[in-house]
Design a protein around this motif. Structure first.
Motif, PDB file in Angstrom:
ATOM      1  N   TYR A  78       0.575  -1.338   0.019  1.00 46.79           N
ATOM      2  CA  TYR A  78       0.052   0.188  -0.108  1.00 46.79           C
ATOM      3  C   TYR A  78       0.946   1.245  -0.072  1.00 46.79           C
ATOM      4  CZ  TYR A  78       0.848  -0.231   4.835  1.00 46.79           C
ATOM      5  OH  TYR A  78       1.628  -0.458   6.041  1.00 46.79           O
ATOM      6  N   ALA A  79       1.840   1.180   0.442  1.00 48.61           N
ATOM      7  CA  ALA A  79       3.322   2.144   0.528  1.00 48.61           C
ATOM      8  C   ALA A  79       4.651   1.700  -0.297  1.00 48.61           C
ATOM      9  CB  ALA A  79       3.185   2.667   1.832  1.00 48.61           C
ATOM     10  N   PRO A  80       4.315   1.621  -1.550  1.00 49.27           N
ATOM     11  CA  PRO A  80       5.509   1.185  -2.072  1.00 49.27           C
ATOM     12  C   PRO A  80       7.291   2.193  -2.248  1.00 49.27           C
ATOM     13  CG  PRO A  80       4.133   2.301  -3.748  1.00 49.27           C
ATOM     14  CD  PRO A  80       3.907   1.750  -2.736  1.00 49.27           C
ATOM     15  N   ASN A  81       7.671   1.411  -1.187  1.00 55.95           N
ATOM     16  CA  ASN A  81       9.344   2.735  -1.067  1.00 55.95           C
ATOM     17  C   ASN A  81       9.770   2.039  -2.780  1.00 55.95           C
ATOM     18  OD1 ASN A  81      12.014   3.558  -0.959  1.00 55.95           O
ATOM     19  ND2 ASN A  81      11.248   2.836   1.059  1.00 55.95           N
ATOM     20  N   PHE A  82      10.076   2.373  -3.743  1.00 53.40           N
ATOM     21  CA  PHE A  82      10.844   2.058  -4.514  1.00 53.40           C
ATOM     22  C   PHE A  82      12.526   2.455  -4.371  1.00 53.40           C
ATOM     23  CE2 PHE A  82       6.800   3.662  -7.139  1.00 53.40           C
ATOM     24  CZ  PHE A  82       6.985   1.833  -6.819  1.00 53.40           C
ATOM     25  N   GLY A  83      12.444   3.445  -3.392  1.00 48.64           N
ATOM     26  CA  GLY A  83      13.693   3.430  -3.327  1.00 48.64           C
ATOM     27  C   GLY A  83      15.032   1.873  -2.189  1.00 48.64           C
ATOM     28  N   ASP A  84      13.872   1.366  -1.895  1.00 47.65           N
ATOM     29  CA  ASP A  84      14.174   0.282  -0.882  1.00 47.65           C
ATOM     30  C   ASP A  84      14.565  -0.800  -1.170  1.00 47.65           C
ATOM     31  OD1 ASP A  84      14.530  -1.242   2.147  1.00 47.65           O
ATOM     32  OD2 ASP A  84      13.244  -2.570   0.735  1.00 47.65           O
ATOM     33  N   LEU A  85      16.045  -1.235  -1.589  1.00 46.50           N
ATOM     34  CA  LEU A  85      16.852  -2.748  -2.452  1.00 46.50           C
ATOM     35  C   LEU A  85      15.696  -3.143  -1.813  1.00 46.50           C
ATOM     36  CD1 LEU A  85      18.664  -3.495  -4.559  1.00 46.50           C
ATOM     37  CD2 LEU A  85      19.995  -3.599  -2.364  1.00 46.50           C
ATOM     38  N   GLY A  86      15.360  -3.854  -0.757  1.00 45.12           N
ATOM     39  CA  GLY A  86      14.539  -5.262  -0.867  1.00 45.12           C
ATOM     40  C   GLY A  86      13.812  -5.358  -1.509  1.00 45.12           C
ATOM     41  N   PHE A  87      12.654  -4.222  -1.439  1.00 45.20           N
ATOM     42  CA  PHE A  87      11.429  -4.063  -2.169  1.00 45.20           C
ATOM     43  C   PHE A  87      11.506  -4.232  -3.444  1.00 45.20           C
ATOM     44  CE2 PHE A  87       8.384  -1.812  -4.014  1.00 45.20           C
ATOM     45  CZ  PHE A  87       6.871  -2.423  -3.044  1.00 45.20           C
ATOM     46  N   LEU A  88      12.534  -3.695  -4.058  1.00 42.67           N
ATOM     47  CA  LEU A  88      12.780  -3.826  -5.492  1.00 42.67           C
ATOM     48  C   LEU A  88      13.695  -5.192  -5.660  1.00 42.67           C
ATOM     49  CD1 LEU A  88      14.978  -0.641  -6.422  1.00 42.67           C
ATOM     50  CD2 LEU A  88      12.557  -1.351  -7.006  1.00 42.67           C
ATOM     51  N   LYS A  89      13.968  -6.095  -4.707  1.00 35.85           N
ATOM     52  CA  LYS A  89      14.136  -7.906  -5.591  1.00 35.85           C
ATOM     53  C   LYS A  89      12.538  -8.209  -5.185  1.00 35.85           C
ATOM     54  CE  LYS A  89      18.701  -7.753  -3.377  1.00 35.85           C
ATOM     55  NZ  LYS A  89      19.961  -8.539  -1.872  1.00 35.85           N
ATOM     56  N   ARG A  90      12.097  -7.991  -4.052  1.00 36.92           N
ATOM     57  CA  ARG A  90      11.084  -8.252  -4.631  1.00 36.92           C
ATOM     58  C   ARG A  90       9.928  -8.263  -5.705  1.00 36.92           C
ATOM     59  NH1 ARG A  90       7.521  -6.626   0.836  1.00 36.92           N
ATOM     60  NH2 ARG A  90       9.117  -5.491   0.785  1.00 36.92           N
TER      61      ARG A  90
END
Length: 565
Positions: free
Chosen positions: A540-552
């Motif tokens: 609901y609150a994507p963090n495109f600067g977070d590497l872990g989020f981008l890996k997922r």
């Protein structure tokens, strides 16, 4: 009009013949009430009738993180007074976590919470910042509309609760919903052998002139089916939920329309032996694609607005999606909603049965339904069918006619939603004699028989022109343009997913335009494609600067590339 009264220890307020604060120490009671609060982070404080705003500074001092004060005033005179006082306070100290809602906006409280953003001079938080809502009286003015304020606070709590319940659903099923939607979107447009079955729902709406009978899969449907045997089925348009299909087929009831909402494999048990039936399948675009491919002579798609997703808004703008229904969650509610919109006008009666939202001991659905049959098949000497445990979430309730039934929290929630959603619907009647009382007028099948209509859309091709008109929509030029838009959409999505995948793997070297910032380009591509991450716990609150989020996100891309290919 509100009038200030000097008590010698501060000002009280006189209005409509009563003091809204103490005549001796006006602010004492409010300040003490504020100090007794035990607030948790993420709390929305629904404060009624602020008037002189006593206790506001003390409340603001003890607010934990991500808390907000939403002040309500239903009385126009008190609102104008409170607004003037608040403007004075704001000039001395600007409060960013306080909002005074005008009387005319209180009815939109749920929408404000769920679709939050900047409101006047206040940055109202996003709904995911809240975990709960509490009610607080700012003055004696709340007594003028006490029930109204309590209902508003309950609505705020329900809105926050529903958001988090929906989040749990999306975490479990969000990816499945999106993949089903894309597969059904492909089936709805591309293949000629499939297009012959397709009906455009918008041309079927407001066409049924017969009384409509809706069958759910609850136990009350059994008695209604027994009563139906003495009547001519062709006099009615019979609409059923898919879980009721085996039961109705066993009883010799021929349905004219079937509603499919379930996205999982388990629902296919309801279609075993029923795939060639001559009915219209009204299928949610997020429902299981195998069902849409196989069941029913005709197929008409609708779309449940299951989440405030950006990719859905993009599909709406491209005029690709079928008619959109509100997110009802239950196939029974979807069936009633469709029926009310399929009938010619509100003078056509709609009758429902099997919408029990409860069950008796040892039995959860009508005889012959997939759930009931599965239970009978699984029974043995040590685990007889009569001894059926429904789990710890079950509790007793009083049903129609004072009958004792069992229900569950989710079922009771659907019943309450049913009552709220269709309250005020004209000529909507309850045929069921068991289950939870939904608050609609009771009726019998004899009264249905007395409401015979002229016949439309069902029973012996009595309105074949309506069906022909609907099928032509998938064959003409507008349909070709729609098909081209869908194909173009898939081609563009496939190209963009491959590109962002390359960016995530190879970084700057994969960029087509090296002058762009890599992080900004990745974010600009992923933001409108939230089907990739809407089902993440933090989606609901994507963090495109977070590497872990981008890996997922990177791992999700492969699922959809395969589907789009």
């Amino acid at each position: 009009m509100p009038c200030l009264v000097d008590t010698g220890r501060g000002f009280s307020l006189s209005y409509k013949g009563r003091f809204l604060y103490s005549k001796y120490a006006p602010d004492k009671a409010v300040v003490q009430a504020v100090k007794s609060l035990r607030l948790l982070p993420g709390t929305l404080i629904v404060a009624s009738s602020p008037c002189l705003w006593y206790g506001l500074s003390e409340l603001e001092e003890i607010l934990p993180p991500k808390c907000f004060i939403l002040a309500l005033e239903a009385d126009k005179n008190l609102y104008e007074f409170a607004k003037a006082e608040f403007d004075k306070i704001q000039r001395e100290k600007a409060y960013k976590n306080v909002l005074l809602l005008p009387p005319e906006e209180i009815s939109n409280l749920t929408q404000l919470i769920l679709h939050s953003g900047r409101y006047e001079n206040s940055d109202f938080p996003q709904v995911f910042d809240f975990k709960r809502a509490i009610y607080f009286d700012f003055s004696g003015g709340s007594a003028f509309f006490k029930d109204f304020y309590l209902q508003a606070a309950a609505a705020a709590e329900e809105a926050i609760s529903s958001f988090w319940k929906n989040r749990l659903t999306l975490i479990k099923f969000g990816r499945l919903y999106a993949r089903n939607l894309f597969k059904n979107l492909r089936f709805s447009s591309i293949y000629d052998d499939f297009a012959g079955r397709l009906l455009d729902l918008k041309y079927l709406l407001h066409t049924v002139e017969k009384p409509i009978l809706i069958f759910g899969a609850g136990e009350s449907a059994e008695e209604s089916v027994a009563d139906l045997k003495g009547l001519k089925q062709n006099d009615f348009f019979i609409l059923a939920v898919d879980a009721a299909l085996p039961f109705l087929r066993t009883c010799g009831v021929k349905v004219d329309g079937l509603v499919a909402l379930e996205s999982q494999l388990a629902i296919q048990k309801a279609y075993i032996g029923n795939l060639e039936e001559d009915f219209i399948l009204f299928a949610d675009l997020c429902s299981r694609p195998a069902v849409a491919r196989q069941a029913g002579k005709y197929l008409s798609f609708f779309m449940s607005d299951y989440a405030p997703a950006k990719y859905l808004k993009g599909l709406v703008q491209k005029e690709i999606l079928p008619p959109i229904l509100p997110p009802l969650g239950s196939v029974g509610l979807a069936a009633v909603f469709l029926a009310l919109n399929l009938r010619r006008d509100s003078s056509v009666p709609v009758f429902f049965t099997g919408m029990d939202f409860s069950f008796s001991a040892g039995k959860s659905h009508a005889k012959g339904s997939p759930h009931n049959l599965a239970r009978l098949i699984a029974s043995d000497r040590l685990n007889p069918a009569e001894v059926y445990s429904f789990g710890d979430n079950i509790f007793p309730a009083t049903g129609k006619g004072g009958k004792f039934v069992y229900t569950a929290k989710n079922l009771a929630g659907y019943a309450a939603q049913f009552a709220r959603t269709f309250a005020g619907s004209r000529n909507l009647f309850d045929l069921g004699k068991s289950g939870l009382d939904l608050g609609f007028p009771a009726a019998s099948l004899q009264s249905v028989s007395d409401c015979k209509g002229r016949g439309a859309l069902a029973g012996g091709n009595e309105n074949t022109e309506t069906l022909k008109a609907a099928t032509r929509l998938w064959r003409g030029t507008p349909e070709k343009q729609r098909n081209d838009r869908i194909c173009g959409y898939f081609e563009n999505e496939l190209s963009m997913l491959r590109y962002v995948k390359a960016l995530l793997i190879n970084g700057k070297s994969a960029q087509k335009d090296k002058s762009l910032d890599l992080s900004d380009e990745i974010a600009s591509i992923l933001a409108p494609r939230d089907y990739l991450y809407l089902h993440f716990p933090d989606g609901y609150a994507p963090n495109f600067g977070d590497l872990g989020f981008l890996k997922r996100v990177r791992s999700e891309i492969d699922f959809f590339i395969k589907d789009f290919q």
